[in-house]
Structures are given as structure tokens and as C-alpha cells.
Design a protein around this motif. Structure first.
Motif, PDB file in Angstrom:
ATOM      1  N   TRP A 273     -14.512   5.897   4.508  1.00 14.34           N
ATOM      2  CA  TRP A 273     -15.442   4.796   4.232  1.00 14.34           C
ATOM      3  C   TRP A 273     -15.668   4.604   2.726  1.00 14.34           C
ATOM      4  CZ3 TRP A 273     -21.330   5.809   4.252  1.00 14.34           C
ATOM      5  CH2 TRP A 273     -22.016   4.670   3.814  1.00 14.34           C
ATOM      6  N   LEU A 274     -15.978   5.696   2.008  1.00 14.36           N
ATOM      7  CA  LEU A 274     -16.454   5.564   0.635  1.00 14.36           C
ATOM      8  C   LEU A 274     -15.359   5.505  -0.420  1.00 14.36           C
ATOM      9  CD1 LEU A 274     -19.551   7.934   0.844  1.00 14.36           C
ATOM     10  CD2 LEU A 274     -19.571   5.444   0.568  1.00 14.36           C
ATOM     11  N   ASN A 275     -14.269   6.252  -0.244  1.00 15.51           N
ATOM     12  CA  ASN A 275     -13.245   6.265  -1.292  1.00 15.51           C
ATOM     13  C   ASN A 275     -12.632   4.875  -1.524  1.00 15.51           C
ATOM     14  OD1 ASN A 275     -10.785   8.882  -2.102  1.00 15.51           O
ATOM     15  ND2 ASN A 275     -11.632   7.255  -3.343  1.00 15.51           N
ATOM     16  N   PRO A 276     -12.311   4.115  -0.472  1.00 18.34           N
ATOM     17  CA  PRO A 276     -11.794   2.760  -0.717  1.00 18.34           C
ATOM     18  C   PRO A 276     -12.874   1.760  -1.118  1.00 18.34           C
ATOM     19  CG  PRO A 276     -11.062   3.627   1.421  1.00 18.34           C
ATOM     20  CD  PRO A 276     -12.179   4.484   0.948  1.00 18.34           C
ATOM     21  N   SER A 277     -14.152   2.122  -0.945  1.00 20.02           N
ATOM     22  CA  SER A 277     -15.252   1.172  -1.200  1.00 20.02           C
ATOM     23  C   SER A 277     -15.687   1.131  -2.656  1.00 20.02           C
ATOM     24  CB  SER A 277     -16.452   1.514  -0.312  1.00 20.02           C
ATOM     25  OG  SER A 277     -16.128   1.341   1.048  1.00 20.02           O
ATOM     26  N   VAL A 278     -15.023   1.916  -3.513  1.00 15.47           N
ATOM     27  CA  VAL A 278     -15.262   1.840  -4.949  1.00 15.47           C
ATOM     28  C   VAL A 278     -13.943   1.487  -5.615  1.00 15.47           C
ATOM     29  CG1 VAL A 278     -17.163   3.495  -4.847  1.00 15.47           C
ATOM     30  CG2 VAL A 278     -14.843   4.326  -5.268  1.00 15.47           C
ATOM     31  N   GLY A 279     -13.984   1.088  -6.900  1.00 16.66           N
ATOM     32  CA  GLY A 279     -12.763   0.712  -7.586  1.00 16.66           C
ATOM     33  C   GLY A 279     -11.759   1.855  -7.602  1.00 16.66           C
ATOM     34  N   PRO A 280     -10.482   1.578  -7.629  1.00 15.67           N
ATOM     35  CA  PRO A 280      -9.847   0.261  -7.729  1.00 15.67           C
ATOM     36  C   PRO A 280      -9.704  -0.477  -6.406  1.00 15.67           C
ATOM     37  CG  PRO A 280      -8.159   1.951  -7.701  1.00 15.67           C
ATOM     38  CD  PRO A 280      -9.475   2.680  -7.653  1.00 15.67           C
ATOM     39  N   GLY A 281     -10.151   0.122  -5.290  1.00 19.09           N
ATOM     40  CA  GLY A 281     -10.041  -0.538  -4.002  1.00 19.09           C
ATOM     41  C   GLY A 281      -8.836  -0.078  -3.206  1.00 19.09           C
ATOM     42  N   SER A 282      -8.783  -0.528  -1.957  1.00 14.09           N
ATOM     43  CA  SER A 282      -7.773  -0.038  -1.019  1.00 14.09           C
ATOM     44  C   SER A 282      -6.344  -0.273  -1.482  1.00 14.09           C
ATOM     45  CB  SER A 282      -7.973  -0.707   0.345  1.00 14.09           C
ATOM     46  OG  SER A 282      -9.158  -0.268   0.961  1.00 14.09           O
ATOM     47  N   PHE A 283      -6.055  -1.450  -2.061  1.00 17.55           N
ATOM     48  CA  PHE A 283      -4.665  -1.788  -2.383  1.00 17.55           C
ATOM     49  C   PHE A 283      -4.060  -0.804  -3.378  1.00 17.55           C
ATOM     50  CE2 PHE A 283      -1.264  -4.027  -4.594  1.00 17.55           C
ATOM     51  CZ  PHE A 283      -0.543  -4.548  -3.528  1.00 17.55           C
ATOM     52  N   LYS A 284      -4.734  -0.548  -4.472  1.00 16.03           N
ATOM     53  CA  LYS A 284      -4.200   0.385  -5.474  1.00 16.03           C
ATOM     54  C   LYS A 284      -4.352   1.834  -5.011  1.00 16.03           C
ATOM     55  CE  LYS A 284      -4.465  -2.323  -9.738  1.00 16.03           C
ATOM     56  NZ  LYS A 284      -4.806  -3.633  -9.156  1.00 16.03           N
ATOM     57  N   LEU A 285      -5.416   2.111  -4.253  1.00 19.03           N
ATOM     58  CA  LEU A 285      -5.624   3.475  -3.769  1.00 19.03           C
ATOM     59  C   LEU A 285      -4.478   3.908  -2.856  1.00 19.03           C
ATOM     60  CD1 LEU A 285      -8.114   5.410  -4.210  1.00 19.03           C
ATOM     61  CD2 LEU A 285      -8.723   4.904  -1.847  1.00 19.03           C
ATOM     62  N   ALA A 286      -3.847   2.941  -2.182  1.00 19.87           N
ATOM     63  CA  ALA A 286      -2.805   3.251  -1.205  1.00 19.87           C
ATOM     64  C   ALA A 286      -1.562   3.854  -1.822  1.00 19.87           C
ATOM     65  CB  ALA A 286      -2.433   1.982  -0.437  1.00 19.87           C
ATOM     66  N   THR A 287      -1.377   3.699  -3.124  1.00 23.78           N
ATOM     67  CA  THR A 287      -0.201   4.268  -3.784  1.00 23.78           C
ATOM     68  C   THR A 287      -0.579   5.345  -4.793  1.00 23.78           C
ATOM     69  OG1 THR A 287      -0.272   2.463  -5.413  1.00 23.78           O
ATOM     70  CG2 THR A 287       1.182   2.171  -3.507  1.00 23.78           C
ATOM     71  N   SER A 288      -1.810   5.819  -4.733  1.00 23.32           N
ATOM     72  CA  SER A 288      -2.301   6.809  -5.697  1.00 23.32           C
ATOM     73  C   SER A 288      -1.987   8.227  -5.243  1.00 23.32           C
ATOM     74  CB  SER A 288      -3.816   6.654  -5.878  1.00 23.32           C
ATOM     75  OG  SER A 288      -4.331   7.706  -6.674  1.00 23.32           O
ATOM     76  N   GLY A 289      -1.610   9.057  -6.197  1.00 22.97           N
ATOM     77  CA  GLY A 289      -1.418  10.474  -5.909  1.00 22.97           C
ATOM     78  C   GLY A 289      -2.687  11.281  -6.056  1.00 22.97           C
ATOM     79  N   GLU A 290      -3.743  10.664  -6.624  1.00 23.37           N
ATOM     80  CA  GLU A 290      -5.021  11.363  -6.814  1.00 23.37           C
ATOM     81  C   GLU A 290      -6.176  10.406  -6.487  1.00 23.37           C
ATOM     82  OE1 GLU A 290      -3.548   9.567 -10.526  1.00 23.37           O
ATOM     83  OE2 GLU A 290      -2.704  11.247  -9.418  1.00 23.37           O
ATOM     84  N   PRO A 291      -6.316  10.006  -5.210  1.00 26.80           N
ATOM     85  CA  PRO A 291      -7.335   9.012  -4.838  1.00 26.80           C
ATOM     86  C   PRO A 291      -8.764   9.449  -5.126  1.00 26.80           C
ATOM     87  CG  PRO A 291      -6.377  10.030  -2.884  1.00 26.80           C
ATOM     88  CD  PRO A 291      -5.529  10.435  -4.034  1.00 26.80           C
ATOM     89  N   LEU A 292      -9.065  10.728  -4.968  1.00 29.59           N
ATOM     90  CA  LEU A 292     -10.427  11.176  -5.250  1.00 29.59           C
ATOM     91  C   LEU A 292     -10.726  11.081  -6.741  1.00 29.59           C
ATOM     92  CD1 LEU A 292     -12.881  12.274  -3.666  1.00 29.59           C
ATOM     93  CD2 LEU A 292     -12.199  14.556  -4.421  1.00 29.59           C
ATOM     94  N   LEU A 293      -9.740  11.383  -7.580  1.00 27.55           N
ATOM     95  CA  LEU A 293      -9.908  11.221  -9.028  1.00 27.55           C
ATOM     96  C   LEU A 293     -10.145   9.755  -9.358  1.00 27.55           C
ATOM     97  CD1 LEU A 293      -9.872  12.065 -11.971  1.00 27.55           C
ATOM     98  CD2 LEU A 293      -7.365  12.166 -11.870  1.00 27.55           C
TER      99      LEU A 293
END
Length: 495
Positions: A273-293
Motif C-alpha cells: 500500500w505505502l511504498n507505491p503511494s509515495v514518489g516516484p510512484g508505481s511506474f518507476k518503482l516497478a523497475t527499481s532495485g532498491e524500492p524501499l530506498l
């Protein structure tokens, strides 16, 4: 020679003396082992499924996968209490489906437990590289350093292993809780989480202002995201591998694994719920190797985010450490019973830990990582290597879940009188749900051209293992505790 074409060989008096383990773990240690093994999946990996289904599709996939794991955990809790052997899934399948069933199931788990630490350490290296701003070429050095440190910790003894597990697991949960607290005031679900839409060609596109549909790719997208949602729970099934190091596995194993799953359900819901709800958002988060960072950057700013990211590495460390533990015990149990070469089950003379299994299993994982690094090319990026390893680990896991659910059903039908200190409240119906959902997850792996390569890699692993067992292993079995239990069960059924 038995009817299954297998045979047992006598072993010397010192065989099991050289393969002894030490009991230490209680409910708290088992809970930490279960949560710690999985928790890295809440730091990295799960986010790769956001492009497959959008936020809503991934969330639906996570709910479906959570149901599968709930059913599976109830099955494992029952079998783990009834058959408290280090073999875990192999021993369940051996007791229900014979030596070949036991070996195939053990091979499935072997793929999972050798490769899952490799996935985790690759994510850990990505985090460390981002924190210290080192070039991508340094990533293999992080891999080697992490393996060296945590193999040493695991070899030092079960007491130290479990103490480290409890500390790093609690710290990992605390780090996640800190993110949830900092994210709540700034979360904008509509703006950030829903910023994935379907383009004219059906491929995902970024919606700069958000407000996209919950299911941009429909129900198919949600089902396609299931293999990624598995990463939120994968490896909790490892707990029975600690049975012979648990003080009272018949009582504590069900309590530990169920408490661990409940903890993970809460954590998974909050991070999705919360990790995609802050920047940069779901689209960029989907290709991130460090989403929590990325999430910490949005909630606390760049400099503080780096400090917190370094702290966040403890979650990846937790999983890496605990799954290394599981890998050592899984290889040890198959080797002790003769399914794998016997030298792999020799334990450390002082610390009573399966150091040979840990070293050889880790060497295989590193060899695969370096083969991918040089074969795919370093320029392809860590994400491509992580995706390949993740695909192979998930394929092995799904096959092992199928085997464990089938073992549960066979044991319920053929051995109704087996002493079961804990009974699954869902019974055979729960095992059937596990079968269906694991098959569906595996099917969607095969439908994805990226996943198929990983599944084919697992097929090669299986071919090598089955060739070994058919030619050598099945003629060299040893009467380990799992084998004695299975043979006595077969005699009782025959009578």
C-alpha cells in the motif's frame, strides 16, 4: 533392493556422529527464522510485478498468493509436527510417495534454497552500491563479501545463528515500521500508486498525474503478477528444516510458522500500500532495485535516506542469513540419507553445523551468478540478473509446493492414524487450493517469455539431479531418521 529400485547400504558407527546437530530453537527463534527468511521480499523484488498488473492487479495477485501460502502453511504445520525431521519437504514426500517422490521434492527445494540467497544478495549489493555510490562493476565484490561473512556466521554454531536471526529480524521489521510511519503523512495513493496505464499497444505507460485504473491490464494482468507476489512470502516453508535443532518441534513448529505468516501478512499489506503511494510512484518503482530506498528518499530526503537505506540493508541481511541456514540443512538432510553425495552432510567437529553443505551450495550459487554476469553482460544491469535468478527460484518453489500439498493429501488418505500433534483446520481442501494456485503461478511463468528462460534453467538442474539419482544415488541410500520413519510406515500400512 526395494520395489522402487532403491537400495540401502550399511554405514559405520561414526557415520551419524560426524553428522550431528545441536538443539536450541524455541518458538521465538522459529518465528524469527520464518519472518527473517522472507522479509527481504518486502524490501526488493515484489515491486517488479507492478508493471505486469498495475497497482490493483498486483494487489489482487498478492491476495491470491497470500491465500495459497495460508493453505500451504497449515499443511506444513501439520506435517512438520508429525514428521519432525530436518529433511522438511523431502521427508514429507518420502513418507508419502517413496524414495523417488522424496528425491524429486528435495530437488525442487534445492533449486529454491540455493538460488534464493543469490537473489537476496544481489539486491543487497544493489542497495550497498546505491548507498556508497560505487560503480556497477563492484557488485560481484559485494556478493563475495556477503557470502564469506554469513557463511562464517552460520558455521560458528546454531546458537549464534539463531541469536543473529532474532536480532536482524526484529531490526528489519523496525526499519519497515519506520518507513510506514514516515510514509503515512505524505502518501498520495491516487497520484502515485495509480500512475500506470495501458498504452495503445497494450504496454504499460506512466500517467504523470496518476488517477489510472485499478486494473489497467484486467484480470489477466493480476494473474500475470502472481509470480512476483510470491516474493512477499517465499521461503517461509523452510521452518521444518530446523526440526532437529528445535527444542520441541512437535509443539513449537506449528506455533512458530503460523505466527511468522501472520506477521508477514501485516507487513506485506502495508508495504504494498505505502511504498507505491509515495514518489516516484508505481511506474518507476516497478523497475527499481532498491524500492524501499526510493520510498525513504520521498519521505525523508536524500541524505537521511542514505543513512536509513544502510539501516534498511538489515532486512536483506536477515533473509540472506536465514536462507543460508535453510540451504545448509536442506543439502545436509538429502546427503545424510544418501540422495546427494554423502560428504556434503559432514558437520563441523566443534560447532555441529553443516559447513560442507553451506560451502558447496554457496559455491554453486556464486558460479551461476558469475555465469549470468559474464554471459548476459554486466552492461545488461543487475536487474536482468536478479530477474533471471528470481524466476528460477520461484519455479523451484512452486514445484515444491505442489509436491508438499500432494504429500499432505496422500498422508491424510493413506495414514489417517499418524500421530498429528497439530491438524490443519483446512484439511485436504486447503491442500487442494495450494495445488491449484501453485499450478496457476507456474503456468503464468511459462506464459511470460522472460520467465520461460528461468524455468528452462530449472529443467536443466532437474535433468542433472535425476541422472545422478538414477545412476548412483538410489543405490546408496542410508537409514537416516527420515528413511527409518518412512520404511516403518510402509511396513505398518502393508500389515
Amino acid at each position: 533392493m526395494s520395489e522402487t529400485g532403491t537400495g540401502y547400504r550399511p554405514v559405520g558407527k561414526d557415520y551419524f556422529d560426524r553428522r550431528g546437530l545441536r538443539r536450541y530453537a524455541g518458538v521465538a527463534s522459529l518465528w524469527a527464522l520464518g519472518v527473517g527468511a522472507v522479509i527481504s521480499g518486502h524490501y526488493s523484488g515484489w515491486n517488479l510485478g507492478l508493471l505486469a498488473g498495475g497497482w490493483g492487479g498486483f494487489a489482487l495477485a498478492a491476495v491470491i498468493v497470500a491465500v495459497m501460502y495460508l493453505c500451504l502453511v497449515f499443511c506444513i504445520a501439520e506435517m512438520g509436527a508429525a514428521l519432525p525431521h530436518t529433511g522438511g519437504a523431502y521427508s514429507f514426500a518420502r513418507a508419502s510417495m517413496g524414495p523417488w517422490g522424496g528425491f524429486i521434492t528435495g530437488l525442487c527445494e534445492n533449486v529454491e534454497y540455493v538460488l534464493t540467497p543469490a537473489v537476496v544478495v544481489s539486491f543487497l549489493a544493489t542497495y550497498l552500491s546505491a548507498v556508497f555510490e560505487t560503480p556497477p562493476a563492484w557488485l560481484p565484490l559485494y556478493w563475495l563479501g556477503c557470502y564469506a561473512i554469513f557463511i562464517a556466521l552460520n558455521v560458528r554454531g546454531v546458537e549464534l545463528s539463531f541469536k543473529v536471526t532474532v536480532v536482524v529480524t526484529v531490526a528489519a521489521l523496525a526499519c519497515l515500521a519506520l518507513f510506514w510511519i514516515t510514509a503515512l503523512p505524505v502518501a498520495d495513493f491516487h497520484r502515485f500508486a495509480l500512475n500506470i496505464g495501458a498504452g495503445p499497444d497494450g504496454k504499460p505507460v506512466e500517467l504523470p498525474q496518476g488517477g489510472g485504473p485499478l486494473l489497467p491490464f484486467g484480470l489477466y494482468g493480476a494473474l500475470a503478477a502472481m509470480p512476483f507476489a510470491v516474493w512477499l512470502f517465499l521461503a517461509i516453508e523452510q521452518l521444518p528444516l530446523a526440526a532437529e535443532e528445535s527444542l520441541d518441534p512437535r509443539r513449537d513448529m506449528p506455533r512458530g510458522i503460523i505466527a511468522a505468516l501472520l506477521t508477514l501478512l501485516v507487513s506485506a499489506a502495508l508495504i504494498v500500500w505505502l511504498n507505491p503511494s509515495v514518489g516516484p510512484g508505481s511506474f518507476k518503482l516497478a523497475t527499481s532495485g532498491e524500492p524501499l530506498l526510493d520510498g525513504f528518499r520521498a519521505t525523508t530526503g536524500g541524505t537521511l535516506a542514505k543513512v536509513l537505506a544502510l539501516v534498511a540493508c538489515v532486512g536483506l541481511i536477515s533473509s540472506f542469513h536465514t536462507i543460508l541456514f535453510a540451504k545448509g540443512r536442506q543439502i545436509y538432510s538429502l546427503s545424510r540419507a544418501g540422495y546427494f553425495p554423502r560428504f556434503l552432510s559432514i558437520t563441523h567437529p566443534l560447532h555441529k553445523t553443516p559447513h560442507v553443505a553451506l560451502l558447496v551450495g554457496s559455491a554453486v550459487a556464486l558460479a551461476i551468478m558469475f555465469a549470468l554476469w559474464f554471459g548476459m553482460g554486466a552492461e545488461s544491469g543487475a536487474a536482468a540478473i536478479q530477474g533471471m535468478l528470481l524466476n528460477m527460484a520461484v519455479a523451484g518453489a512452486m514445484l515444491s509446493y505442489l509436491a508438499q500439498a500432494l504429500s499432505f493429501i496422500v498422508l491424510r488418505l493413506n495414514r489417517p492414524g499418524l500421530d498429528r500433534p497439530y491438524r490443519s483446520p483446512l484439511g485436504i481442501a486447503g491442500a487442494a487450493v495450494t495445488l491449484v494456485l501453485a499450478l496457476a503461478t507456474l503456468a503464468f511463468q511459462l506464459l511470460d517469455p522472460v520467465f520461460v528462460t528461468g524455468v528452462l534453467g530449472v529443467g536443466v538442474w532437474f535433468a542433472i539431479g535425476i541422472a545422478w539419482f538414477a545412476a548412483v544415488g538410489r543405490h546408496r541410500l542410508v537409514l537416516s531418521p527420515e528413511e527409518v520413519f518412512a520404511l516403518e510406515a510402509e511396513r505398518s500400512v502393508a500389515e
